[in-house]
Design a protein around this motif. Structure first.
Motif, PDB file in Angstrom:
ATOM      1  N   VAL A 131      -8.571 -25.933  31.759  1.00 50.34           N
ATOM      2  CA  VAL A 131      -8.380 -25.439  30.392  1.00 50.34           C
ATOM      3  C   VAL A 131      -8.552 -26.573  29.388  1.00 50.34           C
ATOM      4  O   VAL A 131      -9.071 -26.366  28.292  1.00 50.34           O
ATOM      5  CB  VAL A 131      -7.016 -24.725  30.241  1.00 50.34           C
ATOM      6  N   SER A 132      -8.174 -27.776  29.765  1.00 49.18           N
ATOM      7  CA  SER A 132      -8.317 -28.920  28.858  1.00 49.18           C
ATOM      8  C   SER A 132      -9.779 -29.275  28.615  1.00 49.18           C
ATOM      9  O   SER A 132     -10.180 -29.523  27.481  1.00 49.18           O
ATOM     10  CB  SER A 132      -7.599 -30.153  29.422  1.00 49.18           C
ATOM     11  N   TYR A 133     -10.581 -29.335  29.687  1.00 46.94           N
ATOM     12  CA  TYR A 133     -11.930 -29.863  29.554  1.00 46.94           C
ATOM     13  C   TYR A 133     -13.040 -28.968  30.082  1.00 46.94           C
ATOM     14  O   TYR A 133     -14.203 -29.219  29.819  1.00 46.94           O
ATOM     15  CB  TYR A 133     -12.029 -31.238  30.245  1.00 46.94           C
TER      16      TYR A 133
ATOM     17  N   GLN B  81     -15.637 -25.940  30.428  1.00 44.89           N
ATOM     18  CA  GLN B  81     -16.330 -25.057  29.488  1.00 44.89           C
ATOM     19  C   GLN B  81     -16.976 -23.919  30.269  1.00 44.89           C
ATOM     20  O   GLN B  81     -17.723 -24.172  31.213  1.00 44.89           O
ATOM     21  CB  GLN B  81     -17.394 -25.828  28.712  1.00 44.89           C
TER      22      GLN B  81
ATOM     23  N   ARG C 261      -6.051 -23.318  23.754  1.00 47.13           N
ATOM     24  CA  ARG C 261      -7.454 -23.168  24.160  1.00 47.13           C
ATOM     25  C   ARG C 261      -7.838 -21.748  24.580  1.00 47.13           C
ATOM     26  O   ARG C 261      -9.011 -21.408  24.570  1.00 47.13           O
ATOM     27  CB  ARG C 261      -7.766 -24.111  25.329  1.00 47.13           C
ATOM     28  N   LEU C 262      -6.856 -20.928  24.991  1.00 49.13           N
ATOM     29  CA  LEU C 262      -7.180 -19.580  25.459  1.00 49.13           C
ATOM     30  C   LEU C 262      -6.539 -18.544  24.542  1.00 49.13           C
ATOM     31  O   LEU C 262      -5.814 -18.875  23.609  1.00 49.13           O
ATOM     32  CB  LEU C 262      -6.721 -19.394  26.914  1.00 49.13           C
TER      33      LEU C 262
ATOM     34  N   HIS D  56      -3.856 -14.494  27.464  1.00 44.77           N
ATOM     35  CA  HIS D  56      -3.758 -15.470  28.553  1.00 44.77           C
ATOM     36  C   HIS D  56      -2.432 -16.217  28.491  1.00 44.77           C
ATOM     37  O   HIS D  56      -1.795 -16.462  29.521  1.00 44.77           O
ATOM     38  CB  HIS D  56      -4.914 -16.476  28.491  1.00 44.77           C
TER      39      HIS D  56
ATOM     40  N   CYS E 173      -8.633 -18.323  34.288  1.00 41.51           N
ATOM     41  CA  CYS E 173      -8.750 -19.419  33.316  1.00 41.51           C
ATOM     42  C   CYS E 173     -10.106 -20.112  33.404  1.00 41.51           C
ATOM     43  O   CYS E 173     -10.647 -20.574  32.391  1.00 41.51           O
ATOM     44  CB  CYS E 173      -7.652 -20.457  33.534  1.00 41.51           C
TER      45      CYS E 173
ATOM     46  N   ARG F  89     -13.034 -19.932  25.481  1.00 39.70           N
ATOM     47  CA  ARG F  89     -12.141 -20.893  24.814  1.00 39.70           C
ATOM     48  C   ARG F  89     -11.996 -20.520  23.349  1.00 39.70           C
ATOM     49  O   ARG F  89     -12.977 -20.223  22.676  1.00 39.70           O
ATOM     50  CB  ARG F  89     -12.673 -22.320  24.931  1.00 39.70           C
TER      51      ARG F  89
ATOM     52  N   ARG G 152     -10.688 -22.615  21.134  1.00 37.32           N
ATOM     53  CA  ARG G 152     -11.176 -23.865  20.530  1.00 37.32           C
ATOM     54  C   ARG G 152     -11.766 -24.708  21.646  1.00 37.32           C
ATOM     55  O   ARG G 152     -11.097 -24.950  22.648  1.00 37.32           O
ATOM     56  CB  ARG G 152     -10.034 -24.635  19.874  1.00 37.32           C
ATOM     57  N   PRO G 153     -12.996 -25.179  21.485  1.00 32.33           N
ATOM     58  CA  PRO G 153     -13.595 -25.986  22.556  1.00 32.33           C
ATOM     59  C   PRO G 153     -12.969 -27.383  22.623  1.00 32.33           C
ATOM     60  O   PRO G 153     -12.397 -27.866  21.653  1.00 32.33           O
ATOM     61  CB  PRO G 153     -15.068 -26.086  22.147  1.00 32.33           C
ATOM     62  N   ALA G 154     -13.083 -27.988  23.782  1.00 34.16           N
ATOM     63  CA  ALA G 154     -12.638 -29.366  23.953  1.00 34.16           C
ATOM     64  C   ALA G 154     -13.565 -30.267  23.153  1.00 34.16           C
ATOM     65  O   ALA G 154     -14.742 -29.985  22.985  1.00 34.16           O
ATOM     66  CB  ALA G 154     -12.676 -29.756  25.425  1.00 34.16           C
TER      67      ALA G 154
END
Length: 185
Positions: free
Chosen positions: A53-55, A57, A97-98, A102, A175, A180, A182-184
């Motif tokens: 979820v952090s990185y 895509q 991010r989700l 979620h 997940c 996303r 907001r994208p990383a």
């Protein structure tokens, strides 16, 4: 739930506890060990969710996941503060991010993880005893009172732990491909 052994002193029950007492109850030792192993899977799945979820895509065929050393370092740095901190960290990343759906699903699963953690800790951090009157069971003292754990009790705990593990695992798959918010960077 374990049952208190009533009138143990009057019944002159003898409880034996020593470092390898679990080996005298191999079935029970297997349950305790499998519950511990299942917990390892839950914790590693939380780490995976944090990473993905952090990185990660989403792509047309799923997700491109690179396990970043930075996310591992972040996760490891909070691991020392306990389960609540790890669950909160993963929840925060999901919230940012989700989708809200979620995040709500994760909150429900994390509540269940907390319940399973209490059950796990009660077993893993126990000083076990045995008693000839209960040849298949393990005994644990709580507030100086003996409580017996039957194979059925530990089997039920294992089933609950596996069910929780399956929920977090299924959620990790969701997940992986979730859009996303907001994208990383």
């Amino acid at each position: 739930m374990p049952n208190e052994i009533k009138n143990a002193a009057e019944r002159k029950l003898a409880f034996r506890g020593y470092p390898k007492v679990l080996l005298d109850r191999p079935q029970m030792a297997a349950f305790v060990g499998t519950i511990a192993g299942t917990w390892g899977e839950i914790d590693e799945t939380l780490r995976y969710i944090f990473n993905v979820v952090s990185y990660g895509q989403p792509s047309g065929n799923g997700i491109s996941v690179t396990i970043d050393e930075l996310t591992d370092d972040i996760y490891d740095s909070v691991a020392q503060f306990g389960l609540k901190t790890r669950l909160d960290l993963v929840g925060s990343v999901i919230a940012h991010r989700l989708s809200e759906e979620h995040h709500e699903r994760y909150q429900n699963i994390s509540t269940e993880i907390r319940q399973r953690a209490r059950e796990r800790n009660e077993l893993i951090h126990a000083q076990w005893h045995i008693c000839d009157e209960f040849p298949d069971d393990l005994i644990q003292f709580k507030h100086s009172k003996p409580f017996r754990y039957t194979p059925k009790e530990l089997e039920d705990r294992l089933e609950r732990a596996v069910s929780t593990r399956n929920k977090i695992w299924d959620f990790s798959i969701v997940c992986s491909s979730a859009p996303r918010v907001r994208p990383a960077r």
